[in-house]
Design a protein around this motif. Structure first.
Motif, mmCIF file in Angstrom:
data_model
loop_
_atom_site.group_PDB
_atom_site.id
_atom_site.type_symbol
_atom_site.label_atom_id
_atom_site.label_comp_id
_atom_site.label_asym_id
_atom_site.label_seq_id
_atom_site.Cartn_x
_atom_site.Cartn_y
_atom_site.Cartn_z
ATOM 1 N N TRP A 9 1.087 -1.320 -0.054
ATOM 2 C CA TRP A 9 -0.148 -0.014 -0.079
ATOM 3 C C TRP A 9 1.381 1.373 0.133
ATOM 4 N N LYS A 14 -2.940 6.744 -3.549
ATOM 5 C CA LYS A 14 -4.532 6.643 -3.142
ATOM 6 C C LYS A 14 -6.036 8.538 -3.395
ATOM 7 N N TRP A 19 -7.632 4.094 -7.789
ATOM 8 C CA TRP A 19 -5.641 4.290 -6.151
ATOM 9 C C TRP A 19 -4.454 3.592 -7.875
ATOM 10 N N ALA A 46 -4.407 -6.433 -4.374
ATOM 11 C CA ALA A 46 -4.945 -6.021 -4.116
ATOM 12 C C ALA A 46 -6.459 -6.231 -3.579
#
Length: 163
Positions: A9, A14, A19, A46
């Motif tokens: 991440w 984002k 994203w 993801a």
């Protein structure tokens, strides 16, 4: 959140609705190294992090059409065939056609399903019928032949190759 998930991440922007993956890519799709020897599609990682494994025989479709998007809300698990037909490739574009190049509607009665080396296709029955029944006159003997058979007749009856 595991260390691998945190590392993943950290490579995602984002800031927008999509994203966006900001690290390595292959063919426009994000690639994530789980280990030095194990790579996975960023969108697949993801999806699986949020929703669990993708069932065998299924793929992930980017509903937003953005290959770098890793937002699980923008993805759906579908068959590969469904994914292809949702896309913008030739197979998908041809599958969405409702009429032949001469304007005849592709209905079950007017459609011929064809098989060729690159897969299945379809043809317009009305256009095929017109091509087979079209008549042409031989310039050498004046005989009337189907347009498709005229060249064969001229070669066989009048010698040489004729166009």
């Amino acid at each position: 959140m595991t260390d691998i998930e945190a590392r993943f991440w950290s490579k995602v922007d984002k800031s927008g609705d999509c994203w966006l993956w900001t690290a390595a890519t292959t063919y426009g799709y994000g690639r994530f190294a789980i280990t030095k020897r194990q790579m996975i599609g960023a969108h697949r990682f993801a999806w699986e992090t949020v929703n669990g494994p993708v069932p065998d025989g299924m793929v992930i479709d980017h509903l937003c059409r953005i290959r770098l998007c890793v937002n699980p809300a923008h993805m759906e698990v579908v068959t590969n065939g469904e994914n292809v037909l949702r896309g913008e490739g030739l197979s998908a574009l041809n599958a969405r056609k409702t009429h032949c190049k001469n304007g005849h509607e592709f209905t079950p009665e007017n459609t011929i399903v064809t098989k060729n080396p690159s897969g299945n296709g379809r043809a317009c029955r009305e256009c095929r019928r017109a091509a087979w029944t079209a008549r042409a006159t031989c310039p050498e003997c004046g005989g009337s032949f189907s347009a498709r058979n005229l060249a064969r007749h001229r070669t066989n009856q009048h010698g040489g190759s004729h166009v």
